[in-house]
Design a protein around this motif. Structure first.
Motif, PDB file in Angstrom:
ATOM      1  N   HIS A 308       0.840  -1.208   0.000  1.00  0.00           N
ATOM      2  CA  HIS A 308       0.000   0.000   0.000  1.00  0.00           C
ATOM      3  C   HIS A 308       0.874   1.256   0.000  1.00  0.00           C
ATOM      4  O   HIS A 308       0.609   2.212  -0.739  1.00  0.00           O
ATOM      5  CB  HIS A 308      -0.921  -0.010   1.218  1.00  0.00           C
ATOM      6  N   TYR A 339      -7.032  -1.912   8.626  1.00  0.00           N
ATOM      7  CA  TYR A 339      -7.166  -2.951   7.598  1.00  0.00           C
ATOM      8  C   TYR A 339      -7.504  -4.290   8.251  1.00  0.00           C
ATOM      9  O   TYR A 339      -8.423  -5.007   7.815  1.00  0.00           O
ATOM     10  CB  TYR A 339      -5.864  -3.051   6.807  1.00  0.00           C
ATOM     11  N   HIS A 352     -11.341  -0.443   1.828  1.00  0.00           N
ATOM     12  CA  HIS A 352     -10.666  -0.027   0.595  1.00  0.00           C
ATOM     13  C   HIS A 352     -11.356   1.168  -0.046  1.00  0.00           C
ATOM     14  O   HIS A 352     -10.684   2.066  -0.580  1.00  0.00           O
ATOM     15  CB  HIS A 352     -10.626  -1.191  -0.401  1.00  0.00           C
ATOM     16  N   ALA A 356      -8.632   4.537   0.264  1.00  0.00           N
ATOM     17  CA  ALA A 356      -7.919   4.031  -0.915  1.00  0.00           C
ATOM     18  C   ALA A 356      -6.638   4.815  -1.172  1.00  0.00           C
ATOM     19  O   ALA A 356      -6.515   5.991  -0.804  1.00  0.00           O
ATOM     20  CB  ALA A 356      -8.830   4.118  -2.140  1.00  0.00           C
ATOM     21  N   GLU A 361      -8.961   2.193  -6.780  1.00  0.00           N
ATOM     22  CA  GLU A 361      -9.135   1.303  -5.630  1.00  0.00           C
ATOM     23  C   GLU A 361     -10.396   1.649  -4.842  1.00  0.00           C
ATOM     24  O   GLU A 361     -11.011   0.779  -4.213  1.00  0.00           O
ATOM     25  CB  GLU A 361      -7.907   1.396  -4.715  1.00  0.00           C
ATOM     26  N   GLN A 364     -15.152  -0.193  -5.032  1.00  0.00           N
ATOM     27  CA  GLN A 364     -15.123  -1.611  -4.694  1.00  0.00           C
ATOM     28  C   GLN A 364     -16.517  -2.218  -4.864  1.00  0.00           C
ATOM     29  O   GLN A 364     -17.527  -1.577  -4.599  1.00  0.00           O
ATOM     30  CB  GLN A 364     -14.680  -1.801  -3.243  1.00  0.00           C
TER      31      GLN A 364
END
Length: 375
Positions: A308, A339, A352, A356, A361, A364
């Protein structure tokens, strides 16, 4: 209002016209003079005495600079609740500064290309987008004539909350800056009769008639778009009321929620420059103090966390005005901890979309797939 070149051009033109040189007071000096002028008003709202010449000159100076310079006005006169729920003058956060620079660039381009300054604003949570939008609405209504602003959220109660921010800014203005307001109907409209300016309040569940239909709209703010039940009213009823002029300003802002819905498609068209709107994505890591935790001494980031961080480093110049962002250890720890919590709850897709590293990203899918969210 936003870009220094546009602001200076307008003020220079006014100085030549009025033969008056305007002075930019520091924030502290401006506040001190505001407090002094406030003491000229008694508890019943009546003047104890008329302002003297020096005081009148200060009032005239501030009114003219504030009219053309949004940031000057917001830092000195616009009150909103802070992150810790304290009422205070606006102090723009790092994420807001990035957004304001993009908006300022859009304004300058608008004047050069004779186009409007409209934005689809994709964001993470708690980055102050609503504060900028409502302050911009108030600024336009308080200092211009013949303006119509429209605000709307996904349902009537949320729209009322937006209008309360404009109401708060209005109530906290000094007596000499506050425009005359003829009426304020909760959840519907407020009207400033002497300047012929109005704020219209709509919502995303309106079915008949469309939002803001029938009159020219100069500035608007729509939020929580993915939760609107009727987005057709935006394209069919509302946008035709917004003239394609440099003075037209508009914001549609929300986090991402789902894929291939109206919000996702509208953002993608703007990002691909196939829309009337400009696309703006403000990532979570632009607020370094909000999203940061002190890690244990022996903590080391997991592989997914380092991936990330790598993505942030590669993508950040695209969103942060060319600046490359290297996440701090505190930011990495905050990201990994959250997370893990979302993953264990089976809601990794929510994490996410709201935190992001890049705009792709953020969008979702919330439905089950052959591939799990982690993959």
């Amino acid at each position: 209002m936003y870009h220094p070149e546009v602001i200076d051009r307008n003020l220079n033109k006014l100085e030549k016209l009025t033969k008056q040189k305007f002075h930019r007071y520091s924030i502290d000096e401006s506040i001190a003079r505001q407090e002094h002028l406030g003491r000229l008003m008694d508890e019943d709202g009546k003047l104890i005495r008329e302002p003297n010449q020096e005081e009148e000159e200060f009032i005239l100076n501030e009114m003219q600079i504030c009219r053309y310079d949004f940031r000057y006005w917001a830092n000195r006169y616009a009150f909103l609740n802070s992150k810790d729920s304290k009422l205070q003058r606006i102090k723009f956060w790092e994420s807001q500064e990035i957004a304001l620079q993009h908006i300022a660039d859009g304004e300058l381009e608008g004047w050069k290309m004779n186009k409007d300054n409209l934005w689809i604003w994709l964001k993470a949570r708690q980055l102050g987008a609503t504060a900028i939008c409502e302050a911009s609405i108030g600024h336009r209504l308080f200092f211009r004539n013949n303006q119509r602003a429209v605000i709307a959220s996904d349902d009537p109660d949320h729209s009322v909350e937006l209008s309360r921010r404009v109401e708060l800014i209005f109530k906290m203005l000094p007596w000499w800056m506050k425009p005359h307001r003829e009426f304020n109907v909760k959840g519907t409209e407020m009207f400033f009769n002497l300047s012929n300016c109005s704020l219209v309040i709509g919502h995303g569940r309106k079915e008949g008639g469309g939002i803001g239909q029938g009159q020219t709209t100069n500035i608007f703010h729509f939020t929580e778009i993915p939760d609107w039940l009727n987005t057709d009213q935006i394209d069919e009823d509302f946008l035709p009321t917004v003239p394609i002029l440099p003075t037209s300003v508009g914001f549609m802002e929300s986090t991402a929620r789902g894929r291939y819905n109206w919000w996702h498609k509208a953002f993608q068209r703007a990002w691909d420059k196939k829309s009337r709107f400009n696309a703006l994505f403000i990532p979570w890591y632009t607020e370094r103090e909000t999203y940061a935790l002190t890690p244990p001494i022996d903590w080391e980031p997991a592989k997914i966390t380092l991936e990330h961080a790598k993505n942030v480093k590669n993508q950040s110049p695209l969103y942060c005005l060319g600046k490359t962002v290297n996440l701090t250890k505190e930011q990495l720890y905050w990201w990994e901890k959250n997370y893990t919590e979302y993953k264990e709850a089976g809601d990794l897709w929510k994490f996410h979309q709201e935190y992001a590293a890049d705009h792709m990203e953020a969008f979702q899918s919330s439905t089950m797939s052959l591939f799990n969210s982690e993959l």
